[in-house]
Write a protein that holds these residues in place. Structure first.
Motif, PDB file in Angstrom:
ATOM      1  N   ASP A   1      14.765   3.995  -2.354  1.00  0.00           N
ATOM      2  CA  ASP A   1      16.109   5.717  -2.803  1.00  0.00           C
ATOM      3  C   ASP A   1      15.204   6.318  -2.144  1.00  0.00           C
ATOM      4  OD1 ASP A   1      18.342   4.204  -3.091  1.00  0.00           O
ATOM      5  OD2 ASP A   1      17.815   4.559  -4.817  1.00  0.00           O
ATOM      6  N   CYS A   2      13.611   6.401  -2.155  1.00  0.00           N
ATOM      7  CA  CYS A   2      12.373   7.326  -1.974  1.00  0.00           C
ATOM      8  C   CYS A   2      11.233   6.640  -0.769  1.00  0.00           C
ATOM      9  CB  CYS A   2      11.439   7.320  -2.712  1.00  0.00           C
ATOM     10  SG  CYS A   2      10.947   9.161  -2.990  1.00  0.00           S
ATOM     11  N   PHE A   3      12.040   6.223   0.324  1.00  0.00           N
ATOM     12  CA  PHE A   3      11.650   5.720   1.515  1.00  0.00           C
ATOM     13  C   PHE A   3      12.077   5.887   2.738  1.00  0.00           C
ATOM     14  CE2 PHE A   3      11.523   1.592   4.351  1.00  0.00           C
ATOM     15  CZ  PHE A   3       9.600   1.813   4.512  1.00  0.00           C
ATOM     16  N   GLY A   4      11.385   6.950   3.722  1.00  0.00           N
ATOM     17  CA  GLY A   4      12.025   7.580   4.584  1.00  0.00           C
ATOM     18  C   GLY A   4      11.849   6.530   6.065  1.00  0.00           C
ATOM     19  N   ILE A   5      12.805   6.441   6.667  1.00  0.00           N
ATOM     20  CA  ILE A   5      12.064   5.813   8.464  1.00  0.00           C
ATOM     21  C   ILE A   5      12.529   6.345   9.456  1.00  0.00           C
ATOM     22  CG2 ILE A   5      13.089   3.767   9.156  1.00  0.00           C
ATOM     23  CD1 ILE A   5      14.392   2.461   6.465  1.00  0.00           C
TER      24      ILE A   5
ATOM     25  N   GLY B   1      20.911  -1.267  21.121  1.00  0.00           N
ATOM     26  CA  GLY B   1      22.232  -1.689  21.144  1.00  0.00           C
ATOM     27  C   GLY B   1      23.043  -0.346  19.791  1.00  0.00           C
ATOM     28  N   ARG B   2      22.145  -0.774  19.012  1.00  0.00           N
ATOM     29  CA  ARG B   2      23.065  -0.302  17.777  1.00  0.00           C
ATOM     30  C   ARG B   2      22.388   1.129  17.431  1.00  0.00           C
ATOM     31  NH1 ARG B   2      21.381  -5.674  13.793  1.00  0.00           N
ATOM     32  NH2 ARG B   2      22.064  -7.013  15.510  1.00  0.00           N
ATOM     33  N   ASP B   3      23.786   1.762  16.518  1.00  0.00           N
ATOM     34  CA  ASP B   3      23.407   3.112  16.010  1.00  0.00           C
ATOM     35  C   ASP B   3      24.230   3.018  14.781  1.00  0.00           C
ATOM     36  OD1 ASP B   3      23.303   5.741  16.331  1.00  0.00           O
ATOM     37  OD2 ASP B   3      24.386   6.176  18.279  1.00  0.00           O
ATOM     38  N   GLY B   4      23.551   4.425  14.245  1.00  0.00           N
ATOM     39  CA  GLY B   4      23.912   4.601  13.003  1.00  0.00           C
ATOM     40  C   GLY B   4      23.623   6.369  12.632  1.00  0.00           C
ATOM     41  N   ASP B   5      24.219   6.571  11.715  1.00  0.00           N
ATOM     42  CA  ASP B   5      24.187   7.939  11.437  1.00  0.00           C
ATOM     43  C   ASP B   5      22.826   8.790  10.734  1.00  0.00           C
ATOM     44  OD1 ASP B   5      26.781   8.694  12.493  1.00  0.00           O
ATOM     45  OD2 ASP B   5      27.052   8.372  10.307  1.00  0.00           O
ATOM     46  N   GLU B   6      22.210   9.767  10.730  1.00  0.00           N
ATOM     47  CA  GLU B   6      20.721   9.811  10.498  1.00  0.00           C
ATOM     48  C   GLU B   6      21.654  10.763   9.203  1.00  0.00           C
ATOM     49  OE1 GLU B   6      17.708  10.682  14.454  1.00  0.00           O
ATOM     50  OE2 GLU B   6      19.009  12.723  13.268  1.00  0.00           O
ATOM     51  N   ASN B   7      19.995  10.456   8.084  1.00  0.00           N
ATOM     52  CA  ASN B   7      21.074  11.451   6.899  1.00  0.00           C
ATOM     53  C   ASN B   7      19.627  12.016   5.911  1.00  0.00           C
ATOM     54  OD1 ASN B   7      19.191   9.479   5.209  1.00  0.00           O
ATOM     55  ND2 ASN B   7      21.549   7.954   5.697  1.00  0.00           N
ATOM     56  N   GLY B   8      19.086  12.073   4.956  1.00  0.00           N
ATOM     57  CA  GLY B   8      18.007  12.616   4.888  1.00  0.00           C
ATOM     58  C   GLY B   8      16.799  11.886   4.493  1.00  0.00           C
ATOM     59  N   LEU B   9      17.026  10.467   5.092  1.00  0.00           N
ATOM     60  CA  LEU B   9      15.794   9.697   4.975  1.00  0.00           C
ATOM     61  C   LEU B   9      15.866   8.627   5.715  1.00  0.00           C
ATOM     62  CD1 LEU B   9      16.164   8.431   1.183  1.00  0.00           C
ATOM     63  CD2 LEU B   9      14.244   9.495   2.181  1.00  0.00           C
TER      64      LEU B   9
ATOM     65  N   LEU C   1       0.985  -1.146  -0.477  1.00  0.00           N
ATOM     66  CA  LEU C   1      -0.042  -0.247  -0.247  1.00  0.00           C
ATOM     67  C   LEU C   1       0.843   1.464   0.030  1.00  0.00           C
ATOM     68  CD1 LEU C   1      -3.194  -0.746   2.639  1.00  0.00           C
ATOM     69  CD2 LEU C   1      -3.380  -0.335   0.092  1.00  0.00           C
ATOM     70  N   LEU C   2       1.581   1.177   1.162  1.00  0.00           N
ATOM     71  CA  LEU C   2       3.136   2.325   0.894  1.00  0.00           C
ATOM     72  C   LEU C   2       3.349   2.653  -0.777  1.00  0.00           C
ATOM     73  CD1 LEU C   2       4.356   2.600   3.885  1.00  0.00           C
ATOM     74  CD2 LEU C   2       3.019   3.103   3.419  1.00  0.00           C
ATOM     75  N   ASP C   3       3.447   1.300  -1.441  1.00  0.00           N
ATOM     76  CA  ASP C   3       3.739   1.976  -3.334  1.00  0.00           C
ATOM     77  C   ASP C   3       3.030   2.857  -3.537  1.00  0.00           C
ATOM     78  OD1 ASP C   3       5.291   1.785  -5.146  1.00  0.00           O
ATOM     79  OD2 ASP C   3       4.421  -0.375  -5.608  1.00  0.00           O
ATOM     80  N   ALA C   4       1.831   1.795  -3.918  1.00  0.00           N
ATOM     81  CA  ALA C   4       0.128   2.180  -4.324  1.00  0.00           C
ATOM     82  C   ALA C   4      -0.113   3.458  -3.854  1.00  0.00           C
ATOM     83  CB  ALA C   4      -0.770   0.712  -4.191  1.00  0.00           C
ATOM     84  N   LEU C   5      -0.101   3.780  -2.577  1.00  0.00           N
ATOM     85  CA  LEU C   5      -0.595   5.468  -2.477  1.00  0.00           C
ATOM     86  C   LEU C   5       0.403   6.685  -2.851  1.00  0.00           C
ATOM     87  CD1 LEU C   5      -2.549   3.827   1.276  1.00  0.00           C
ATOM     88  CD2 LEU C   5      -3.328   4.659  -1.569  1.00  0.00           C
ATOM     89  N   ALA C   6       1.349   6.311  -3.425  1.00  0.00           N
ATOM     90  CA  ALA C   6       2.632   7.631  -3.404  1.00  0.00           C
ATOM     91  C   ALA C   6       4.039   7.280  -3.972  1.00  0.00           C
ATOM     92  CB  ALA C   6       2.550   8.262  -1.925  1.00  0.00           C
ATOM     93  N   ASP C   7       3.975   7.959  -4.087  1.00  0.00           N
ATOM     94  CA  ASP C   7       5.471   8.123  -4.862  1.00  0.00           C
ATOM     95  C   ASP C   7       6.677   7.302  -4.503  1.00  0.00           C
ATOM     96  OD1 ASP C   7       4.975   8.277  -7.523  1.00  0.00           O
ATOM     97  OD2 ASP C   7       5.075  10.205  -7.709  1.00  0.00           O
ATOM     98  N   CYS C   8       6.066   8.221  -2.842  1.00  0.00           N
ATOM     99  CA  CYS C   8       7.375   8.203  -1.893  1.00  0.00           C
ATOM    100  C   CYS C   8       6.596   7.091  -0.090  1.00  0.00           C
ATOM    101  CB  CYS C   8       8.347   9.516  -1.328  1.00  0.00           C
ATOM    102  SG  CYS C   8       9.243  10.083  -2.742  1.00  0.00           S
ATOM    103  N   GLY C   9       7.484   6.197   0.461  1.00  0.00           N
ATOM    104  CA  GLY C   9       6.408   6.171   1.392  1.00  0.00           C
ATOM    105  C   GLY C   9       7.522   6.581   3.039  1.00  0.00           C
ATOM    106  N   LEU C  10       7.251   6.436   3.925  1.00  0.00           N
ATOM    107  CA  LEU C  10       7.288   7.079   5.140  1.00  0.00           C
ATOM    108  C   LEU C  10       7.117   6.430   6.176  1.00  0.00           C
ATOM    109  CD1 LEU C  10       7.752  10.546   5.917  1.00  0.00           C
ATOM    110  CD2 LEU C  10       7.907   8.894   8.228  1.00  0.00           C
ATOM    111  N   LEU C  11       8.404   5.364   6.691  1.00  0.00           N
ATOM    112  CA  LEU C  11       7.596   3.963   7.505  1.00  0.00           C
ATOM    113  C   LEU C  11       8.162   4.704   9.163  1.00  0.00           C
ATOM    114  CD1 LEU C  11       6.387   1.180   8.204  1.00  0.00           C
ATOM    115  CD2 LEU C  11       8.743   0.391   8.013  1.00  0.00           C
ATOM    116  N   VAL C  12       7.094   4.565  10.067  1.00  0.00           N
ATOM    117  CA  VAL C  12       7.470   4.734  11.467  1.00  0.00           C
ATOM    118  C   VAL C  12       7.308   3.021  11.561  1.00  0.00           C
ATOM    119  CG1 VAL C  12       7.451   5.289  13.926  1.00  0.00           C
ATOM    120  CG2 VAL C  12       6.674   6.710  12.332  1.00  0.00           C
ATOM    121  N   SER C  13       8.760   2.679  11.837  1.00  0.00           N
ATOM    122  CA  SER C  13       9.254   1.416  12.147  1.00  0.00           C
ATOM    123  C   SER C  13       9.320   0.847  13.388  1.00  0.00           C
ATOM    124  CB  SER C  13      10.573   0.738  11.668  1.00  0.00           C
ATOM    125  OG  SER C  13      10.988  -0.498  12.108  1.00  0.00           O
TER     126      SER C  13
END
Length: 214
Positions: A74-78, A87-95, A43-55
């Motif tokens: 490449d058009c999927f924000g999380i 206990g894991r980490d990562g760098d925030e970026n545009g998505l 549905l995230l793909d069908a409803l718009a060109d880009c997706g945004l997920l609270v995971s």
């Protein structure tokens, strides 16, 4: 092994994609292993060109890999609520934005708004997902989760962005599910039996569709 995902034709046969795409919301509910996550991503793909997920339980890398089977990763924000809690980490970026834990709904909301602002710079229209509401119920009372969803859905609706959330019937009481259904425009119920997986769609105050196999 993932079961076959629903095709566009299957979705369109029971779900008014074009109507949902303009700022409407739907809750996907059902027992475990009944295809809720597959439907969310499709549905995230069908409803718009880009997706945004609270995971709330899936780390950003895994969620993006999952979405790649359905749409453009490449058009999927999380908003990743899992990595730091594990206990894991990562760098925030545009998505990608990282919240410390699903326990901190205020922080999750702030990160969501920040990510929306970032995604808006590149996309006028995106679909918002929440996976999963059940995880939030592990830490918060139903009423607090209800208020969080109302604010998130209002923010998406204000942009005319559709929203899809998932809740596991096995992890919540029927009363909780009924309460959390209220902010949504429609509900998709999934099931799994000897004949496979199926879903049905129901808008508020209307009869549900027939069961559709997928």
């Amino acid at each position: 092994m993932r079961m076959e995902e629903p095709t566009s034709q299957t979705l369109d046969s029971a779900i008014p994609i074009a109507e949902l795409a303009v700022g409407r919301s739907v809750l996907v509910r059902g027992p475990a292993m009944s295809g809720k996550y597959d439907l969310l991503l499709r549905l995230l793909d069908a409803l718009a060109d880009c997706g945004l997920l609270v995971s709330t339980s899936r780390q950003a890398t895994g969620a993006r890999e999952d979405f790649a089977d359905y749409g453009d990763p490449d058009c999927f924000g999380i908003v990743d609520c899992a990595s730091r809690a594990q206990g894991r980490d990562g760098d925030e970026n545009g998505l990608v934005r990282y919240a410390s834990s699903p326990k901190n709904l205020t922080e999750v909301g702030v990160k969501f708004t920040d990510l929306v602002d970032s995604v808006q710079a590149d996309a006028d229209h995106a679909a918002v997902g929440v996976h999963s509401v059940s995880e939030l119920l592990m830490y918060w009372e139903t009423e607090r989760v209800y208020q969080f969803l109302r604010v998130l859905l209002a923010e998406a609706k204000g942009l005319d962005w559709p929203a899809v959330a998932v809740i596991d019937d096995d992890a919540a009481t029927e009363q909780a599910v009924t309460t959390l259904t209220q902010p949504f425009d429609a509900v998709i119920t999934t099931r799994r039996d000897d004949d496979g997986r199926a879903f049905r769609y129901q808008e508020s105050r209307r009869e549900p569709t027939d069961w559709v196999a997928f």
